[in-house]
Design an enzyme around this catalytic site. Structure first.
Site, PDB file in Angstrom:
ATOM      1  N   TYR A 166       0.833  -1.206   0.000  1.00 67.17           N
ATOM      2  CA  TYR A 166       0.000   0.000   0.000  1.00 67.17           C
ATOM      3  C   TYR A 166       0.866   1.254   0.000  1.00 67.17           C
ATOM      4  O   TYR A 166       0.629   2.195  -0.770  1.00 67.17           O
ATOM      5  CB  TYR A 166      -0.905  -0.029   1.218  1.00 67.17           C
ATOM      6  CG  TYR A 166      -1.841   1.157   1.333  1.00 67.17           C
ATOM      7  CD1 TYR A 166      -2.971   1.237   0.527  1.00 67.17           C
ATOM      8  CD2 TYR A 166      -1.609   2.170   2.250  1.00 67.17           C
ATOM      9  CE1 TYR A 166      -3.844   2.314   0.633  1.00 67.17           C
ATOM     10  CE2 TYR A 166      -2.465   3.248   2.358  1.00 67.17           C
ATOM     11  CZ  TYR A 166      -3.580   3.311   1.552  1.00 67.17           C
ATOM     12  OH  TYR A 166      -4.433   4.389   1.661  1.00 67.17           O
ATOM     13  N   LYS A 211       1.107   4.250  -2.851  1.00 74.50           N
ATOM     14  CA  LYS A 211       0.724   5.626  -2.573  1.00 74.50           C
ATOM     15  C   LYS A 211       1.902   6.591  -2.735  1.00 74.50           C
ATOM     16  O   LYS A 211       1.712   7.759  -3.096  1.00 74.50           O
ATOM     17  CB  LYS A 211       0.125   5.738  -1.172  1.00 74.50           C
ATOM     18  CG  LYS A 211      -1.252   5.079  -1.047  1.00 74.50           C
ATOM     19  CD  LYS A 211      -2.270   5.731  -1.975  1.00 74.50           C
ATOM     20  CE  LYS A 211      -3.670   5.207  -1.762  1.00 74.50           C
ATOM     21  NZ  LYS A 211      -4.671   5.902  -2.618  1.00 74.50           N
TER      22      LYS A 211
END
Length: 261
Positions: A147, A151
């Site tokens: 993740y 990002k």
């Protein structure tokens, strides 16, 4: 063709995305909720008085078709908000190739595809706002490598697009939510994190709140308010920026338990 500014909120069928869509609708935008095909997308659009459109951000054909339909109907796109995203709670050593690729495909590739699809129409119109939802919570955060990598890629894309599109009157910014807490779609992920760390929910929540000087969980409306500002006329000189909506989050200090042996 509508007279109100047209805002496409990708991932707007629930959680933070829906809060953003609802806020922009109240501010006078014509909202298009772009999310996976299904009842949730239609219901979200109906709830805020907008329209829904099916999109799979991992497929360039789906993205191109969806954006094309919006342009055909409204004639322009003034605001693009990229809020679609998936999370994965795994240590790096337990992560499969497919795990990694799925998170990158939705979070970073998906944002690239939607930005690319919308950018040319904004360039032709010589104006627009792009807002990408990123994170400030992943630095040193166990179980979040995929993740966080995705990002960070989106944040890099945001900075580059801000420079490439500035001459066309287009601003590109990122908004980083804090811990969006109980009662939202993020609660399930936090409960999984607590279990992985061997903590009760009460102990985990207490530790999290100690890292937030404001002393409470982030709310979807907090994030929506930041987005509303950066897409407003007052923010025409704000571009390439990361707006933290974290309550002063100070960082993690909880390590995963060591495996026996």
């Amino acid at each position: 063709m509508s007279e109100e500014p047209v805002a496409v909120v990708v991932g707007g069928a629930g959680g933070i995305g829906l809060a953003i869509a609802a806020r922009l609708a109240r501010d006078g935008h014509r909202i298009v909720v772009a999310d996976l095909e299904g009842e949730a997308t239609d219901n979200a659009a109906r709830e805020i008085g907008g329209t829904g459109i099916a999109i799979n951000v991992t497929e360039s054909g789906s993205v191109g078709r969806a954006i094309g339909e919006v342009l055909d109907k409204h004639g322009r796109i003034d605001v693009l908000v990229n809020s679609a995203g998936v999370h994965l709670q795994k240590l790096v050593v337990d992560m499969t190739d497919l795990d990694w690729d799925r998170v990158q495909s939705v979070n970073s590739r998906g944002t690239f595809l939607t930005c690319r699809a919308v950018a040319r129409s904004m360039m032709a119109a010589e104006g627009g706002r792009i807002v990408n939802i990123v994170t400030r919570l992943g630095f040193g955060n166990p179980y979040s490598a995929a993740y966080m990598a995705s990002k960070n890629a989106v944040w890099g894309l945001t900075q580059t697009l801000a420079v490439e599109l500035a001459g066309y009157g287009i601003t590109v910014n990122a908004v980083a939510p804090g811990h969006v807490g109980p009662g939202t779609g993020m609660e399930k992920q936090f409960r999984e994190k607590a279990a992985a760390l061997g903590l009760s929910w009460e102990d985990f929540e207490a530790r999290v709140l100690k890292t937030i000087p404001v002393g409470r969980w982030c709310r979807p409306d907090d994030v929506a308010a930041a987005v509303a500002y950066v897409v407003s006329p007052e923010a025409s000189f704000v571009t390439g920026e990361l707006i933290n909506v974290t309550g002063g989050f100070t960082g993690y200090g909880v390590a995963p338990p060591r495996e026996a042996g």
